[in-house]
Scaffold this motif. Structure first.
Motif, PDB file in Angstrom:
ATOM      1  N   VAL A 170       0.852  -1.192   0.000  1.00 21.10           N
ATOM      2  CA  VAL A 170       0.000   0.000   0.000  1.00 21.10           C
ATOM      3  C   VAL A 170       0.892   1.247   0.000  1.00 21.10           C
ATOM      4  CG1 VAL A 170      -1.951  -1.085   1.176  1.00 21.10           C
ATOM      5  CG2 VAL A 170      -0.157  -0.009   2.526  1.00 21.10           C
ATOM      6  N   THR A 171       0.425   2.300  -0.646  1.00 20.86           N
ATOM      7  CA  THR A 171       1.143   3.577  -0.647  1.00 20.86           C
ATOM      8  C   THR A 171       0.223   4.640  -0.067  1.00 20.86           C
ATOM      9  OG1 THR A 171       2.370   2.943  -2.635  1.00 20.86           O
ATOM     10  CG2 THR A 171       2.365   5.282  -2.045  1.00 20.86           C
ATOM     11  N   PRO A 172       0.504   5.112   1.153  1.00 23.05           N
ATOM     12  CA  PRO A 172      -0.341   6.130   1.764  1.00 23.05           C
ATOM     13  C   PRO A 172      -0.342   7.410   0.936  1.00 23.05           C
ATOM     14  CG  PRO A 172       1.118   5.126   3.385  1.00 23.05           C
ATOM     15  CD  PRO A 172       1.587   4.675   2.044  1.00 23.05           C
ATOM     16  N   PRO A 173      -1.444   8.166   0.959  1.00 24.62           N
ATOM     17  CA  PRO A 173      -1.514   9.418   0.203  1.00 24.62           C
ATOM     18  C   PRO A 173      -0.375  10.366   0.587  1.00 24.62           C
ATOM     19  CG  PRO A 173      -3.675   8.808   1.033  1.00 24.62           C
ATOM     20  CD  PRO A 173      -2.696   7.860   1.657  1.00 24.62           C
ATOM     21  N   GLY A 174       0.334  10.871  -0.408  1.00 18.34           N
ATOM     22  CA  GLY A 174       1.417  11.806  -0.170  1.00 18.34           C
ATOM     23  C   GLY A 174       2.737  11.180   0.213  1.00 18.34           C
ATOM     24  N   ALA A 175       2.769   9.834   0.382  1.00 16.63           N
ATOM     25  CA  ALA A 175       4.005   9.153   0.766  1.00 16.63           C
ATOM     26  C   ALA A 175       4.864   8.884  -0.452  1.00 16.63           C
ATOM     27  CB  ALA A 175       3.689   7.846   1.481  1.00 16.63           C
ATOM     28  N   SER A 176       6.178   8.896  -0.248  1.00 20.54           N
ATOM     29  CA  SER A 176       7.105   8.627  -1.340  1.00 20.54           C
ATOM     30  C   SER A 176       7.466   7.149  -1.428  1.00 20.54           C
ATOM     31  CB  SER A 176       8.381   9.459  -1.158  1.00 20.54           C
ATOM     32  OG  SER A 176       9.005   9.162   0.085  1.00 20.54           O
ATOM     33  N   GLU A 177       7.238   6.399  -0.342  1.00 27.81           N
ATOM     34  CA  GLU A 177       7.541   4.975  -0.321  1.00 27.81           C
ATOM     35  C   GLU A 177       6.311   4.186   0.102  1.00 27.81           C
ATOM     36  OE1 GLU A 177      10.907   4.077   2.069  1.00 27.81           O
ATOM     37  OE2 GLU A 177      12.344   4.852   0.612  1.00 27.81           O
ATOM     38  N   TYR A 178       6.251   2.957  -0.359  1.00 26.39           N
ATOM     39  CA  TYR A 178       5.126   2.109  -0.003  1.00 26.39           C
ATOM     40  C   TYR A 178       5.345   1.454   1.356  1.00 26.39           C
ATOM     41  CZ  TYR A 178       8.017  -1.914  -1.446  1.00 26.39           C
ATOM     42  OH  TYR A 178       9.008  -2.853  -1.563  1.00 26.39           O
ATOM     43  N   LEU A 179       4.259   0.993   1.938  1.00 21.37           N
ATOM     44  CA  LEU A 179       4.288   0.198   3.150  1.00 21.37           C
ATOM     45  C   LEU A 179       3.657  -1.160   2.845  1.00 21.37           C
ATOM     46  CD1 LEU A 179       3.137   2.856   5.792  1.00 21.37           C
ATOM     47  CD2 LEU A 179       5.474   2.052   5.369  1.00 21.37           C
ATOM     48  N   MET A 180       3.742  -2.070   3.793  1.00 20.15           N
ATOM     49  CA  MET A 180       3.126  -3.386   3.631  1.00 20.15           C
ATOM     50  C   MET A 180       2.064  -3.561   4.712  1.00 20.15           C
ATOM     51  SD  MET A 180       4.700  -4.627   0.995  1.00 20.15           S
ATOM     52  CE  MET A 180       4.061  -6.298   1.028  1.00 20.15           C
ATOM     53  N   ASP A 181       0.833  -3.721   4.268  1.00 25.84           N
ATOM     54  CA  ASP A 181      -0.247  -4.068   5.182  1.00 25.84           C
ATOM     55  C   ASP A 181      -0.171  -5.575   5.395  1.00 25.84           C
ATOM     56  OD1 ASP A 181      -2.509  -3.916   6.731  1.00 25.84           O
ATOM     57  OD2 ASP A 181      -3.896  -3.929   5.034  1.00 25.84           O
ATOM     58  N   HIS A 182      -0.190  -6.017   6.651  1.00 27.07           N
ATOM     59  CA  HIS A 182      -0.032  -7.458   6.894  1.00 27.07           C
ATOM     60  C   HIS A 182      -0.626  -7.858   8.230  1.00 27.07           C
ATOM     61  CE1 HIS A 182       3.316  -6.977   9.852  1.00 27.07           C
ATOM     62  NE2 HIS A 182       3.537  -5.877   9.159  1.00 27.07           N
ATOM     63  N   SER A 183      -0.979  -9.126   8.349  1.00 31.58           N
ATOM     64  CA  SER A 183      -1.430  -9.656   9.629  1.00 31.58           C
ATOM     65  C   SER A 183      -0.241  -9.742  10.575  1.00 31.58           C
ATOM     66  CB  SER A 183      -2.093 -11.023   9.445  1.00 31.58           C
ATOM     67  OG  SER A 183      -1.260 -11.900   8.717  1.00 31.58           O
ATOM     68  N   SER A 184      -0.525  -9.737  11.879  1.00 30.23           N
ATOM     69  CA  SER A 184       0.569  -9.524  12.836  1.00 30.23           C
ATOM     70  C   SER A 184       0.561 -10.502  14.009  1.00 30.23           C
ATOM     71  CB  SER A 184       0.509  -8.081  13.377  1.00 30.23           C
ATOM     72  OG  SER A 184       0.533  -7.154  12.325  1.00 30.23           O
ATOM     73  N   PHE A 185       0.211 -11.740  13.763  1.00 30.41           N
ATOM     74  CA  PHE A 185       0.272 -12.747  14.817  1.00 30.41           C
ATOM     75  C   PHE A 185       1.685 -13.329  14.910  1.00 30.41           C
ATOM     76  CE2 PHE A 185      -4.284 -12.769  13.900  1.00 30.41           C
ATOM     77  CZ  PHE A 185      -4.810 -12.722  15.181  1.00 30.41           C
ATOM     78  N   THR A 186       2.035 -13.795  16.090  1.00 30.52           N
ATOM     79  CA  THR A 186       3.277 -14.534  16.287  1.00 30.52           C
ATOM     80  C   THR A 186       2.909 -15.990  16.553  1.00 30.52           C
ATOM     81  OG1 THR A 186       4.401 -12.602  17.222  1.00 30.52           O
ATOM     82  CG2 THR A 186       5.378 -14.755  17.665  1.00 30.52           C
ATOM     83  N   TYR A 187       3.542 -16.887  15.798  1.00 31.26           N
ATOM     84  CA  TYR A 187       3.211 -18.307  15.865  1.00 31.26           C
ATOM     85  C   TYR A 187       4.251 -19.047  16.714  1.00 31.26           C
ATOM     86  CZ  TYR A 187       0.612 -16.878  11.698  1.00 31.26           C
ATOM     87  OH  TYR A 187      -0.218 -16.225  10.814  1.00 31.26           O
ATOM     88  N   LEU A 188       3.766 -19.837  17.654  1.00 32.17           N
ATOM     89  CA  LEU A 188       4.647 -20.733  18.398  1.00 32.17           C
ATOM     90  C   LEU A 188       4.496 -22.120  17.804  1.00 32.17           C
ATOM     91  CD1 LEU A 188       6.599 -21.332  20.743  1.00 32.17           C
ATOM     92  CD2 LEU A 188       4.576 -21.768  22.176  1.00 32.17           C
ATOM     93  N   MET A 189       5.555 -22.593  17.158  1.00 29.23           N
ATOM     94  CA  MET A 189       5.535 -23.898  16.505  1.00 29.23           C
ATOM     95  C   MET A 189       6.252 -24.926  17.379  1.00 29.23           C
ATOM     96  SD  MET A 189       3.953 -22.710  13.905  1.00 29.23           S
ATOM     97  CE  MET A 189       3.839 -24.185  12.870  1.00 29.23           C
ATOM     98  N   GLY A 190       5.725 -26.143  17.397  1.00 30.20           N
ATOM     99  CA  GLY A 190       6.323 -27.200  18.193  1.00 30.20           C
ATOM    100  C   GLY A 190       7.564 -27.788  17.549  1.00 30.20           C
ATOM    101  N   ARG A 191       8.210 -28.650  18.276  1.00 32.48           N
ATOM    102  CA  ARG A 191       9.431 -29.290  17.763  1.00 32.48           C
ATOM    103  C   ARG A 191       9.162 -30.122  16.520  1.00 32.48           C
ATOM    104  NH1 ARG A 191       9.471 -29.795  23.333  1.00 32.48           N
ATOM    105  NH2 ARG A 191      11.192 -28.748  24.411  1.00 32.48           N
ATOM    106  N   ASP A 192       7.916 -30.561  16.363  1.00 30.80           N
ATOM    107  CA  ASP A 192       7.552 -31.364  15.202  1.00 30.80           C
ATOM    108  C   ASP A 192       7.002 -30.515  14.058  1.00 30.80           C
ATOM    109  OD1 ASP A 192       5.181 -30.569  16.338  1.00 30.80           O
ATOM    110  OD2 ASP A 192       4.258 -32.559  16.349  1.00 30.80           O
ATOM    111  N   GLY A 193       6.993 -29.186  14.227  1.00 33.78           N
ATOM    112  CA  GLY A 193       6.507 -28.304  13.175  1.00 33.78           C
ATOM    113  C   GLY A 193       5.029 -27.993  13.239  1.00 33.78           C
ATOM    114  N   SER A 194       4.340 -28.483  14.264  1.00 35.14           N
ATOM    115  CA  SER A 194       2.913 -28.205  14.403  1.00 35.14           C
ATOM    116  C   SER A 194       2.695 -26.934  15.227  1.00 35.14           C
ATOM    117  CB  SER A 194       2.195 -29.379  15.072  1.00 35.14           C
ATOM    118  OG  SER A 194       2.676 -29.550  16.404  1.00 35.14           O
ATOM    119  N   LEU A 195       1.576 -26.275  14.991  1.00 41.70           N
ATOM    120  CA  LEU A 195       1.262 -25.057  15.735  1.00 41.70           C
ATOM    121  C   LEU A 195       0.929 -25.408  17.178  1.00 41.70           C
ATOM    122  CD1 LEU A 195       0.645 -21.961  15.586  1.00 41.70           C
ATOM    123  CD2 LEU A 195      -1.751 -22.618  15.288  1.00 41.70           C
ATOM    124  N   ARG A 196       1.569 -24.714  18.114  1.00 43.38           N
ATOM    125  CA  ARG A 196       1.291 -24.910  19.523  1.00 43.38           C
ATOM    126  C   ARG A 196       0.499 -23.756  20.120  1.00 43.38           C
ATOM    127  NH1 ARG A 196       4.216 -29.096  21.583  1.00 43.38           N
ATOM    128  NH2 ARG A 196       2.523 -29.029  23.130  1.00 43.38           N
TER     129      ARG A 196
END
Length: 216
Positions: A170-196
């Protein structure tokens, strides 16, 4: 983004917001909002403090191929054997990314010797600007244990799909550079790669450390 996709995303956000509201109202005595949310979604077992459990059958994580700050190839196999804290963002992020990375760094300090069993990972959603060198320098500002990963746009997109991460330029109005709109969760993954556990934005280091200790 097409009009139909925008509408679908909006409906998804509104739907999740409604469930979160219902979870707040329907909390049982001593139950956190995250546990109430998970219970309403599908009677999933309540998470440890600070986490949000997902119903059984919801797949988070999977195959990916990226590179670290030294240009070394990293895949999902490299996250096995330890718990992994995975967060998606970008180095030009003005607010949520540095806040969450700071919380992750503080959590690692709180864990003390137990931090050896945890691998924190920061994956960019802005491969156009986030080179391996830039990622390496950026994550070093928050904690020496954090690994920054980047790749081609296709590789980043594949990793984002694996973790169900939304992002959009996304590029805010009047901005010279773009930003990234994104989801912001932190995932804790187990030793086997599954979500904990799934940490909401703004989770405290104390909450995160409590949940991690319960999974070590």
């Amino acid at each position: 983004m097409t009009r139909a996709l925008r509408i679908a995303v909006l409906l998804l956000i509104l739907g999740l917001g409604a469930i979160w509201g219902a979870a707040f109202v329907a909390r049982r005595p001593g139950e956190g909002v995250g546990a109430s949310f998970a219970r309403l979604l599908g009677n999933a077992p309540p998470p440890s403090a600070g986490g949000v459990a997902l119903p059984a059958g919801v797949g988070i994580g999977g195959p990916f191929t990226l590179v670290d700050g030294n240009g070394r190839r990293v895949t999902e196999a490299d996250l096995r054997g330890k718990l992994a804290l995975v967060f998606f963002g970008f180095t030009h992020c003005p607010d949520v990314c540095p806040t969450e990375l700071q919380a992750i760094g503080q959590t690692m300090d709180m864990l003390g010797p137990q931090a050896e069993g945890v691998r924190p990972v920061f994956i960019t959603v802005d491969p156009e600007r986030d080179t391996p060198e830039r990622m390496k320098d950026y994550v070093a500002l928050f904690h020496p244990s954090i690994t920054g990963l980047t790749g081609t746009p296709e590789q980043v997109a594949a990793a984002a799909r694996a973790w169900r991460v939304y992002y959009n330029k996304v590029t805010p109005p009047g901005a010279s550079e773009y930003l990234m709109d994104h989801s912001s969760f932190t995932y804790l993954m187990g030793r086997d790669g599954s979500l904990r556990s799934l940490f909401r934005p703004g989770v405290t280091p104390e909450e995160m450390a409590t949940t991690i200790r319960a999974n070590l």
